[in-house]
Write an enzyme that holds these catalytic residues in place. Structure first.
Site, PDB file in Angstrom:
ATOM      1  N   HIS A  23       0.851  -1.188   0.000  1.00 26.54           N
ATOM      2  CA  HIS A  23       0.000   0.000   0.000  1.00 26.54           C
ATOM      3  C   HIS A  23       0.885   1.235   0.000  1.00 26.54           C
ATOM      4  CE1 HIS A  23      -3.627  -2.324   1.808  1.00 26.54           C
ATOM      5  NE2 HIS A  23      -3.657  -2.323   0.501  1.00 26.54           N
ATOM      6  N   GLY A  70      -3.392  -1.920  -7.522  1.00 25.45           N
ATOM      7  CA  GLY A  70      -4.354  -2.643  -6.683  1.00 25.45           C
ATOM      8  C   GLY A  70      -5.792  -2.187  -6.862  1.00 25.45           C
ATOM      9  N   ASP A  75      -4.847  -6.521  -7.387  1.00 25.82           N
ATOM     10  CA  ASP A  75      -4.996  -7.538  -6.346  1.00 25.82           C
ATOM     11  C   ASP A  75      -5.761  -8.743  -6.882  1.00 25.82           C
ATOM     12  OD1 ASP A  75      -3.722  -5.855  -4.492  1.00 25.82           O
ATOM     13  OD2 ASP A  75      -5.620  -4.950  -3.886  1.00 25.82           O
ATOM     14  N   ASP A  95      -1.174  -1.587   4.822  1.00 22.57           N
ATOM     15  CA  ASP A  95      -1.155  -0.520   5.813  1.00 22.57           C
ATOM     16  C   ASP A  95      -2.361  -0.647   6.748  1.00 22.57           C
ATOM     17  OD1 ASP A  95      -1.000   1.805   7.284  1.00 22.57           O
ATOM     18  OD2 ASP A  95      -0.666   3.096   5.533  1.00 22.57           O
ATOM     19  N   HIS A 102     -10.132  -0.294  -2.006  1.00 20.29           N
ATOM     20  CA  HIS A 102     -10.274  -1.659  -2.515  1.00 20.29           C
ATOM     21  C   HIS A 102     -10.086  -2.702  -1.410  1.00 20.29           C
ATOM     22  CE1 HIS A 102      -6.022  -0.747  -2.575  1.00 20.29           C
ATOM     23  NE2 HIS A 102      -5.723  -1.999  -2.802  1.00 20.29           N
ATOM     24  N   ASP A 105     -11.127  -6.191  -2.121  1.00 21.93           N
ATOM     25  CA  ASP A 105     -10.199  -6.924  -2.988  1.00 21.93           C
ATOM     26  C   ASP A 105      -9.031  -7.480  -2.180  1.00 21.93           C
ATOM     27  OD1 ASP A 105     -11.819  -6.134  -5.099  1.00 21.93           O
ATOM     28  OD2 ASP A 105     -10.509  -4.473  -5.685  1.00 21.93           O
ATOM     29  N   ARG A 111      -7.812 -14.142   1.411  1.00 17.77           N
ATOM     30  CA  ARG A 111      -8.629 -15.355   1.516  1.00 17.77           C
ATOM     31  C   ARG A 111      -8.134 -16.424   0.547  1.00 17.77           C
ATOM     32  NH1 ARG A 111     -12.203 -17.576  -1.505  1.00 17.77           N
ATOM     33  NH2 ARG A 111     -13.645 -19.084  -0.630  1.00 17.77           N
TER      34      ARG A 111
END
Length: 158
Positions: A23, A70, A75, A95, A102, A105, A111
């Site tokens: 980030h 991203g 992402d 961060d 996002h 995302d 996950r």
């Protein structure tokens, strides 16, 4: 919902495919970390999102495949590579103090990494442990979900 069984072996090659993501508030931290590990990173195939990939290439001279930023889908591109078993390690300096537009995302990416058993480092310390692992430069056998069995069992029951 039942979970897919982890019955299929996957071999991570000695030359790993490593995603480097940060980030905005963590980009400098990733740059400093990557500078320290530059000689190790050179031996692997690197990819990254948007400006992170560009900065790593420009500043450190690393060959880094650039994906989208991203917030523009980068992402999700990394998540797709995880699902396709085309990514071996994820180094993602996110961060915790800055909400991201996002965030869904990011959650989806993490996950998928957890589902597909992909090692994830989220800060310099965990990334140091990852880079110093004896498995980094060797083939590594791991278990992942049996996607075909999962699809078959779900299609038989629906």
């Amino acid at each position: 919902m039942p979970q897919p069984a982890k019955e299929v072996s996957r071999i991570l090659p000695a030359r790993k495919r490593i995603a480097l993501v940060a980030h905005d508030g963590k980009k400098q931290e990733l740059m400093e970390w990557a500078s320290h590990w530059k000689e190790t990173l050179i031996a692997h195939q690197l990819l990254g999102t948007g400006t992170t990939a560009a900065r790593l290439s420009r500043t450190l001279g690393l060959e880094v495949e650039g994906l989208m930023s991203g917030p523009l889908g980068g992402d999700q591109q990394i998540g797709a590579r995880i699902t396709e078993q085309r990514l071996d390690l994820l180094i993602f300096f996110w961060d915790p103090f800055s909400p991201q537009p996002h965030d869904p995302d990011v959650k989806a990416l993490l996950r998928l990494a957890a589902l597909w058993n992909v090692p994830v480092a989220c800060n310099p310390s965990s990334a140091d442990f990852m880079m110093s692992s004896p498995w980094l430069g060797q083939d590594y056998e791991m278990q992942i979900p049996d996607a075909n069995a999962w699809i078959s069992s779900r299609s038989d029951n629906n």
